[in-house]
Write an enzyme that holds these catalytic residues in place. Structure first.
Site, PDB file in Angstrom:
ATOM      1  N   GLU A 179     -29.664 -39.855 -10.972  1.00  0.00           N
ATOM      2  CA  GLU A 179     -30.567 -38.850 -11.547  1.00  0.00           C
ATOM      3  C   GLU A 179     -30.514 -38.927 -13.067  1.00  0.00           C
ATOM      4  OE1 GLU A 179     -29.289 -35.208  -9.702  1.00  0.00           O
ATOM      5  OE2 GLU A 179     -29.682 -35.957  -7.675  1.00  0.00           O
ATOM      6  N   ARG A 234     -25.584 -42.950  -5.819  1.00  0.00           N
ATOM      7  CA  ARG A 234     -25.554 -41.484  -5.946  1.00  0.00           C
ATOM      8  C   ARG A 234     -24.156 -40.931  -6.200  1.00  0.00           C
ATOM      9  NH1 ARG A 234     -27.908 -36.609  -3.465  1.00  0.00           N
ATOM     10  NH2 ARG A 234     -26.247 -35.281  -2.648  1.00  0.00           N
ATOM     11  N   SER A 292     -32.063 -33.802 -10.395  1.00  0.00           N
ATOM     12  CA  SER A 292     -33.462 -34.142 -10.154  1.00  0.00           C
ATOM     13  C   SER A 292     -33.517 -34.756  -8.745  1.00  0.00           C
ATOM     14  CB  SER A 292     -33.985 -35.139 -11.187  1.00  0.00           C
ATOM     15  OG  SER A 292     -33.494 -36.457 -10.933  1.00  0.00           O
ATOM     16  N   TYR A 293     -34.665 -34.757  -8.114  1.00  0.00           N
ATOM     17  CA  TYR A 293     -35.948 -34.302  -8.567  1.00  0.00           C
ATOM     18  C   TYR A 293     -36.420 -33.225  -7.607  1.00  0.00           C
ATOM     19  CZ  TYR A 293     -37.746 -37.183  -4.726  1.00  0.00           C
ATOM     20  OH  TYR A 293     -37.988 -37.710  -3.487  1.00  0.00           O
ATOM     21  N   HIS A 583      -4.315   8.058 -12.341  1.00  0.00           N
ATOM     22  CA  HIS A 583      -5.567   7.302 -12.322  1.00  0.00           C
ATOM     23  C   HIS A 583      -5.285   5.892 -12.841  1.00  0.00           C
ATOM     24  CE1 HIS A 583      -7.776  11.388 -12.495  1.00  0.00           C
ATOM     25  NE2 HIS A 583      -7.722  10.946 -11.248  1.00  0.00           N
ATOM     26  N   GLU A 586      -5.978   4.211 -16.450  1.00  0.00           N
ATOM     27  CA  GLU A 586      -5.519   4.883 -17.666  1.00  0.00           C
ATOM     28  C   GLU A 586      -4.155   4.314 -18.089  1.00  0.00           C
ATOM     29  OE1 GLU A 586      -5.687   9.023 -16.595  1.00  0.00           O
ATOM     30  OE2 GLU A 586      -7.829   8.923 -16.129  1.00  0.00           O
ATOM     31  N   ARG A 643      -9.988   3.444 -10.412  1.00  0.00           N
ATOM     32  CA  ARG A 643      -9.467   4.790 -10.683  1.00  0.00           C
ATOM     33  C   ARG A 643      -8.578   5.314  -9.562  1.00  0.00           C
ATOM     34  NH1 ARG A 643     -11.109   9.897 -13.098  1.00  0.00           N
ATOM     35  NH2 ARG A 643     -10.912  11.622 -11.628  1.00  0.00           N
ATOM     36  N   HIS A 715      -2.618  11.779 -18.772  1.00  0.00           N
ATOM     37  CA  HIS A 715      -3.863  11.055 -18.498  1.00  0.00           C
ATOM     38  C   HIS A 715      -4.418  10.496 -19.805  1.00  0.00           C
ATOM     39  CE1 HIS A 715      -4.779  12.928 -14.399  1.00  0.00           C
ATOM     40  NE2 HIS A 715      -3.720  13.613 -14.812  1.00  0.00           N
ATOM     41  N   GLU A 789      -4.533  14.632 -22.024  1.00  0.00           N
ATOM     42  CA  GLU A 789      -5.496  13.536 -22.088  1.00  0.00           C
ATOM     43  C   GLU A 789      -5.255  12.849 -23.423  1.00  0.00           C
ATOM     44  OE1 GLU A 789      -7.620  12.486 -19.866  1.00  0.00           O
ATOM     45  OE2 GLU A 789      -7.822  14.142 -18.436  1.00  0.00           O
TER      46      GLU A 789
END
Length: 828
Positions: A179, A234, A292-293, A583, A586, A643, A715, A789
């Site tokens: 190709e 090929r 190709s092709y 979680h 975190e 989570r 958290h 947090e």
């Protein structure tokens, strides 16, 4: 006369380099209409040596398929007679293959060296890779990724402006040796990239933001063989054990043109490509393989008729939309979301056709042409490269694999436009994190409707059900939906900013203290679970009079939950329970628990405040509450943004329970029915304390309720200090004391780096939530129960860089010490 000499020169040039002559060989095209006619083709394949051009082998032939195959000269009459006898309609595409091959060199521009409008042998291409890199050092670099079976070096070109954490597109050419237009395109692409950078807007933007890994010829040995022995070769040139036949493809018969090899990646060329892609998987966002092709643009899958996993998700989403849609905006969304790859492929070939009007067909490999196993695009997709495509370039059979040099330029021009389109699309569709500020109820309603129809991962607040007018809302959008979300936000006049333009880049930037090759536990790096569990054992061993390790239960996936008891051994003492990592995503939370234990152990006897606390209090520290989920955020193939825990609930195919909604504190509140959605981010579980992790913590606390006087749950993110209640707007009985203590704690925290925290009851400070740890602990009688947090306000969100671990932990220790001192002084 001069033109004739040029033509003769081209002819003789090919004659000199090709031993196999194709004089009198023909290429036939037939379309079988029934099984009997397919049987005739099977007979030819078994008894006469025919070379299938399209499809690759007789095994892929089916009714109504156009089939092209090459027949040697001495068999042509026999084949034509059989076709006529069996009533197969056929045409002869190429009457004399050698003439077509001679005519392939129809570019009469004289060039002794490399040329972009002529076919180049491997020696010229190899020299070109070195030259293009030397001439363009700020845009192109060359590396060797392996060697071929015959020992030739495999050179890869990296094309792009130098930059940090850039995403990439991998493109290979010359998989199949015959190709030739394929390697010609890879060379053309690199030439255009370096020539147009700084001059053409799109290419400049692409090279500034993306790297292109270009492998000009993958099957080098086979390509060389087509220039020296057999133009129609090929496969590779490896010797197959127990067979006289050479090389591989997709069949299990070594002599077939599509022989798949003795094992996956058995070939040195395939292994080199696969190893490179695996090593760079985090950055490679698209994979393009040029063949190709047939004028096709194909995408996975080819090894199965099943659609790809993201198409299944889109189909499911569309089904929901169809049943629930109530406005035209979301009706339009069905078209935008269903069959995303199909749309991208369609748009790409439309762009391609704008150049020379060339028509392409597009679709999944298996259904568009034929099933085939072991393809590189399927493999790349299954490795996680979502945008994986196969180009089958010109033409549709007139020349087949012998496309004339005069068509190199137009073929490459149009294909370049298509590749640039895909690259631009990839660049625009990286996963993003948005922040919106909703200014009225209509905007709130719109965002809720959109979240019910497409996949939005809410970061702050943690669920769409908690969004309200006037609040900042942060949410993650998958790559295939970012363009649509931006369009819809703008259409509805919702102000937004993009916090992260490329989420994966932010994930990588989280490790900003250097590459994560260290094997030891570190307090200023994020540690995976294996390091943390080993650390718990080591701390108890190093500080036996200060720290002991207690097993309190097992997780859903049977990991042991270890609790560290930190405090000077003495009589019955009051205690504070502190958990981190409830979680999974975190990560700064477990980092703090580890830091706190370190500060306690190292500070005892040296720091007066810490010494006093440890002499008179015990701290029960759970370094990672949600161990399974945390481990999943680290695993290859896992999800950094996970989570919940990893429980496989019996009522749904969805995974996980939010452990901070699984406690018996107004569990599964009737006013929050979304808590019972198993696929939702805040699923509360089938019952209170249904999860082994929750049960283990609740049981331990109940067993020690007489001594535990404080509860702290850590958290991120938002810089808040919260206290009960979350499940009601009513104030806790000792609200004033909780509020005053929170104020003092955040003042202590901010005294170090001036980090500003807000504080107040959960329900009124952020949003109502039931089933949380701190509400449950408070209702159990632990009257000083708080949720931290930690940093930040969203600049990094859940991806706080490692460079922020130390300052975050140092300031938070001050707040925890303030709370602990109050409990020590005030609680009996």
């Amino acid at each position: 006369m001069w033109g004739l000499l040029l033509l003769l020169g081209a002819t003789s040039a090919f004659a000199d380099i090709s031993i196999h002559k194709f004089d009198g060989e023909k290429v036939f095209r037939v379309t079988p209409h029934n099984e009997e006619q397919i049987g005739t083709l099977e007979y030819l394949a078994s008894n006469i040596q025919i070379d299938f051009w399209h499809p690759d082998s007789i095994a892929q032939v089916k009714k109504e398929m156009v089939v092209d195959f090459r027949v040697e000269a001495d068999k042509c009459t026999e084949v034509e007679n059989l076709l006529q006898q069996k009533g197969l309609d056929y045409e002869v595409l190429i009457k004399n293959l050698q003439s077509v091959l001679d005519g392939q060199f129809d570019n009469h521009v004289r060039a002794t060296g490399h040329s972009y409008e002529k076919y180049n042998n491997w020696e010229k291409i190899e020299a070109w890779t070195a030259n293009i890199a030397n001439e363009n050092p700020t845009l192109v670099s060359r590396s060797q990724i392996g060697t071929t079976f015959e020992g030739r070096p495999m050179h890869l070109l990296k094309v792009g402006k130098p930059g940090v954490n850039k995403k990439a597109i991998f493109m290979d050419c010359g998989f199949h040796a015959r190709e030739w237009i394929s390697p010609a395109f890879c060379q053309w692409f690199v030439r255009q990239a370096v020539r147009t950078y700084g001059k053409e807007t799109i290419m400049t933007q692409l090279l500034d933001n993306l790297d292109f890994y270009v492998l000009p010829v993958l099957n080098i040995d086979g390509y060389v063989y087509t220039w020296t022995k057999n133009r129609m070769w090929r496969k590779t040139r490896s010797v197959n054990p127990n067979s006289s036949c050479i090389a591989l493809g997709a069949s299990k018969r070594p002599c077939d043109d599509t022989y798949c090899g003795s094992a996956p990646e058995s070939e040195k060329e395939t292994k080199a490509l696969a190893d490179f892609i695996r090593q760079n998987l985090s950055t490679i966002k698209a994979y393009l393989t040029i063949h190709s092709y047939s004028q096709l643009l194909l995408y996975p899958y080819s090894y199965t008729y099943d659609v790809t996993k993201d198409n299944v998700e889109l189909k499911n989403k569309a089904a929901v939309l169809i049943s629930t849609i109530g406005n035209n905006q979301f009706a339009n969304m069905i078209v935008m979301l269903l069959g995303q790859k199909n749309r991208l492929a369609k748009a790409t070939i439309q762009e391609l056709a704008t150049v020379h009007g060339t028509k392409y067909t597009y679709g999944p490999g298996a259904t568009t042409i034929y099933p085939a196993a072991g393809g590189s695009d399927d493999w790349a997709y299954d490795q996680g490269i979502k945008y994986s495509f196969t180009f089958e370039l010109r033409d549709t059979g007139r020349y087949g694999f012998a496309l004339p040099e005069s068509q190199i330029k137009p073929t490459c021009e149009e294909t370049l436009v298509a590749v640039k389109y895909i690259a631009s699309y990839v660049l625009e569709h990286l996963e993003k994190v948005f922040r919106v500020k909703l200014q009225n109820e209509n905007q709130v309603t719109f965002l809720k409707d959109m979240a019910s129809k497409i996949q939005l991962d809410f970061w702050h607040p943690d669920s769409v059900h908690h969004i309200a007018v006037g609040t900042d809302v942060d949410f993650r959008v998958t790559s295939d939906q970012t363009s649509y979300v931006q369009t819809m936000l703008e259409r509805n006049r919702i102000h937004y900013e993009i916090l992260f333009h490329d989420l994966q880049e932010e994930i990588e930037k989280q490790f900003d203290r250097g590459i994560h090759f260290h094997k030891k536990h570190s307090y200023t790096r994020y540690n995976d679970w294996e390091k943390i569990v080993a650390w718990t054992q080591r701390m108890a061993k190093i500080y036996p009079k200060l720290i002991s390790r207690i097993e309190i239960g097992k997780t859903y996936e049977e990991r042991t939950m270890y609790l560290l008891k930190v405090g000077k051994e003495s009589g019955r003492k009051k205690a504070i329970f502190m958990d981190c990592g409830i979680h999974a995503r975190e990560w700064i939370s477990p980092a703090f628990c580890q830091w706190f234990v370190k500060q306690a152990a190292r500070g005892y006897g040296k720091d007066k405040v810490m010494t006093k606390l440890l002499d008179n209090l015990n701290f029960y520290v759970l370094p990672v509450f949600n161990i399974d989920g945390y481990a999943w955020t680290w695993e290859k193939g896992g999800d950094r943004m996970w989570r919940k825990n990893r429980a496989n609930t019996s009522i749904s195919e969805c995974i996980g329970v939010d452990l901070n909604r699984n406690f018996k504190a107004a569990w599964g509140s009737d006013i929050q029915p979304f808590l019972h959605e198993p696929c939702g981010p805040v699923y509360c579980g089938p019952s209170a304390e249904s999860e082994p992790e929750t049960k283990a913590v609740a049981t331990f606390i109940r067993d020690h309720i007489s001594i535990i006087k404080g509860y702290i749950s850590v958290h991120s993110y938002s810089q808040l200090l919260l206290f009960p209640y979350g499940y009601t707007n009513k104030q806790a009985p000792n609200h004033d004391a909780l509020n005053e203590l929170a104020k003092g704690a955040v003042d202590a925290l901010s005294s170090l780096y001036n980090t500003k925290y807000e504080y107040g009851p959960i329900a009124t400070t952020i949003y109502p939530c039931s089933g949380s740890t701190v509400d449950w602990a408070y209702d159990e009688g632990i009257k000083y129960s708080y949720t931290f947090e930690l940093r930040d306000h969203g600049q990094h969100g859940f991806l706080l860089p490692e460079s922020k671990i130390k300052p975050t932990c140092k300031e938070t220790v001050l707040a925890v010490q303030y709370i602990a001192n109050h409990i020590l002084a005030s609680v009996t």
